[in-house]
Design a protein around this motif. Sequence first.
Motif, short mmCIF file in Angstrom:
data_model
loop_
_atom_site.label_atom_id
_atom_site.label_comp_id
_atom_site.label_asym_id
_atom_site.label_seq_id
_atom_site.Cartn_x
_atom_site.Cartn_y
_atom_site.Cartn_z
N LEU A 80 0.87 -1.17 0.00
CA LEU A 80 0.00 0.00 0.00
C LEU A 80 0.91 1.22 0.00
N PHE A 81 0.99 1.91 -1.12
CA PHE A 81 1.93 3.02 -1.26
C PHE A 81 1.42 4.26 -0.53
N VAL A 82 2.32 4.87 0.25
CA VAL A 82 2.00 6.02 1.08
C VAL A 82 2.37 7.30 0.34
N GLU A 83 1.35 8.10 0.06
CA GLU A 83 1.59 9.41 -0.58
C GLU A 83 1.93 10.45 0.47
N ALA A 84 1.28 10.38 1.65
CA ALA A 84 1.50 11.37 2.70
C ALA A 84 1.06 10.79 4.04
N LEU A 85 1.52 11.42 5.11
CA LEU A 85 1.10 11.10 6.47
C LEU A 85 0.64 12.40 7.10
N LEU A 86 -0.62 12.43 7.54
CA LEU A 86 -1.20 13.61 8.18
C LEU A 86 -1.38 13.33 9.66
N CYS A 87 -1.13 14.33 10.50
CA CYS A 87 -1.38 14.22 11.93
C CYS A 87 -2.11 15.48 12.39
N GLY A 88 -3.01 15.31 13.36
CA GLY A 88 -3.75 16.43 13.90
C GLY A 88 -4.48 16.05 15.17
N ASP A 89 -5.19 17.02 15.74
CA ASP A 89 -5.99 16.81 16.94
C ASP A 89 -7.06 15.76 16.63
N ASP A 90 -7.18 14.75 17.47
CA ASP A 90 -8.13 13.66 17.22
C ASP A 90 -9.57 14.15 17.12
N GLN A 91 -9.93 15.16 17.91
CA GLN A 91 -11.31 15.67 17.93
C GLN A 91 -11.60 16.69 16.82
N ALA A 92 -10.56 17.28 16.25
CA ALA A 92 -10.73 18.29 15.20
C ALA A 92 -9.75 18.02 14.06
N PHE A 93 -9.72 16.77 13.62
CA PHE A 93 -8.71 16.34 12.65
C PHE A 93 -8.77 17.15 11.35
N GLY A 94 -9.95 17.34 10.81
CA GLY A 94 -10.08 18.06 9.55
C GLY A 94 -9.54 19.47 9.59
N GLU A 95 -9.65 20.13 10.73
CA GLU A 95 -9.19 21.51 10.86
C GLU A 95 -7.71 21.63 11.24
N THR A 96 -7.18 20.62 11.93
CA THR A 96 -5.83 20.76 12.48
C THR A 96 -4.78 19.87 11.81
N ALA A 97 -5.20 18.93 10.98
CA ALA A 97 -4.25 17.98 10.38
C ALA A 97 -3.26 18.69 9.47
N ARG A 98 -2.02 18.30 9.59
CA ARG A 98 -0.94 18.83 8.76
C ARG A 98 -0.14 17.66 8.22
N GLN A 99 0.39 17.84 7.02
CA GLN A 99 1.19 16.81 6.38
C GLN A 99 2.60 16.83 6.96
N LEU A 100 3.10 15.64 7.33
CA LEU A 100 4.46 15.53 7.85
C LEU A 100 5.45 15.47 6.70
N ASP A 101 6.63 16.00 6.93
CA ASP A 101 7.69 16.00 5.91
C ASP A 101 8.40 14.64 5.95
N LEU A 102 8.19 13.83 4.94
CA LEU A 102 8.81 12.51 4.85
C LEU A 102 9.94 12.48 3.83
N SER A 103 10.38 13.66 3.39
CA SER A 103 11.38 13.72 2.31
C SER A 103 12.70 13.06 2.67
N ALA A 104 13.14 13.15 3.92
CA ALA A 104 14.40 12.50 4.31
C ALA A 104 14.30 10.99 4.18
N LEU A 105 13.12 10.44 4.48
CA LEU A 105 12.92 8.99 4.32
C LEU A 105 12.89 8.62 2.84
N ARG A 106 12.23 9.43 2.04
CA ARG A 106 12.12 9.14 0.60
C ARG A 106 13.49 9.21 -0.09
N ARG A 107 14.32 10.15 0.34
CA ARG A 107 15.64 10.32 -0.28
C ARG A 107 16.70 9.41 0.34
#
Length: 129
Positions: A80-107
């Motif tokens: 299952l290929f991962v395009e992005a990983l988002l993290c945020g407040d569990d109760q307000a995920f849609g408003e607070t989620a931000r994409q984590l920088d995975l570029s060091a892992l990809r490179r």
Amino acid sequence: MRLLLLLALLVWSTPAAAEQPIAIALDNTGEAPLRCQYLLAHWMSRDALRLDPGAAAELPLYRQADGALFLRQPGEPRPLFVEALLCGDDQAFGETARQLDLSALRRAQADRLALRCDAADPTICRLAP
């Protein structure tokens, strides 16, 4: 023709040689529960984890030689290929989620990424020392 089929079978049946296990370690340093979600290829998503304040967890992933990140799931023969990983407040995920920088892992600059996250608005995840 047999040699070609044998070579194709050999390449197709040995994906482990082309994939490397990696990990993302997350530590919830904030006061609210943190939720993380994978965005997968083909516009799919999958919950990665939920962390209570003060909790920590590690997300196992794999990396291909070309830098593609993916999950291996029990009972799922394909990665299952991962395009992005988002993290945020569990109760307000849609408003607070931000994409984590995975570029060091990809490179392939790192095999493990350690992050300290706070689900305050906006969610902030920083590299752990």
